[in-house]
Design an enzyme around this catalytic site. Sequence first.
Site: not given
Length: 252
Positions: A109, A124
């Site tokens: 996010d 990631h």
Amino acid sequence: MHKKFIQVPTELVNALADARHVLVFTGAGVSAESGVSTFRDALSGLWARFDPMQLATPEAFLADPALVWGWYEWRRQLLLKVQPNAAHHAIVELAQRVPKLTVITQNVDDLHERAGSRDVLHLHGSIFNPRCFTCAQPYTLDRAPNMTHEQALTPPTCRHCQGMIRPGVVWFGEALPQAEMEAAFTAAENCDVLLSVGTSGVVQPAAQIPQLALRSGAWVAHINPDAMNCQHPCELSLVGAAGQILPLLLPS
Ligand code: BV8
Ligand code: ZN
């Protein structure tokens, strides 16, 4: 309910006050108080029958592109509706009070950035940076997906090679971005304090980062409602929510 007082160990208060370089290493738990479900929370609706480990893979995407692309678009849509929480803001505040602060996240996010953190290292990837599965060309998502419920969604096609567009995240079985990995490991070797916030410490190789910092002589504090079993004299477990604990750690 009586307010639980969290006692911050003096060693950590002193280590933060004297630190030249602080490393904040975050996982899904740092976004939990924003209302974002953690990675291991049961998946909802269409994806409830899956374990994230099964869906977050290139094989799952190739087997059923719409199922996997739909999951990411659903998650992206939810992220567009939430705000950074007190934990993200405390990390921004901490950066003003120490000489150097590095934020390394396993999350896909953008809540650290939206709170004001700069140069966040995403080990990631990001749910907001899709690319072509075939030619890796970046793809611009022009707006929020208009999903009223969880549904399968055919991924867009690449404007360059007609390949399928995939989420810009690192799936299980895929290598982490080299530059971010190297920067993260170097920061772990050189920091004085590492705050490990909201991670179950299961996913490799990211989970090595707190251990590397410990071996390099740093203090490591795990901030998590689950107590972490600490093996090392310079490793601490602060049991509680990140949004409650991080503001208590800010050096005056
Ligand atoms: C690779 C993107 C090699 C997708 C993610 C060694 C041993 C065994 C297996 C492996 C190994 N090395 C590699 C592997 C395989 C695998 C792996 O680690 N498997 C594990 C599960 C055993 N690793 C990989 O495949 C990695 N790649 O190694 O490639 C390679 C090398 C060269 C060439 C080719 C290949 C890739 C791993 C990356 C996977 N992608 N995300 C997506 O998001 O959809 S990982 C995913 O898990 C998320 O990013 C998430 O952040 C991450 C880690 O989970 P956490 O962040 O810790 O979240 P979790 O839900 O687990 O925990 C939340 C915590 O928060 C809990 O502890 C909870 O108590 C706490 N919490 C809750 N509320 C709060 C809170 N804390 C504070 N405050 C609160 N309010
Ligand atoms: Zn392409």
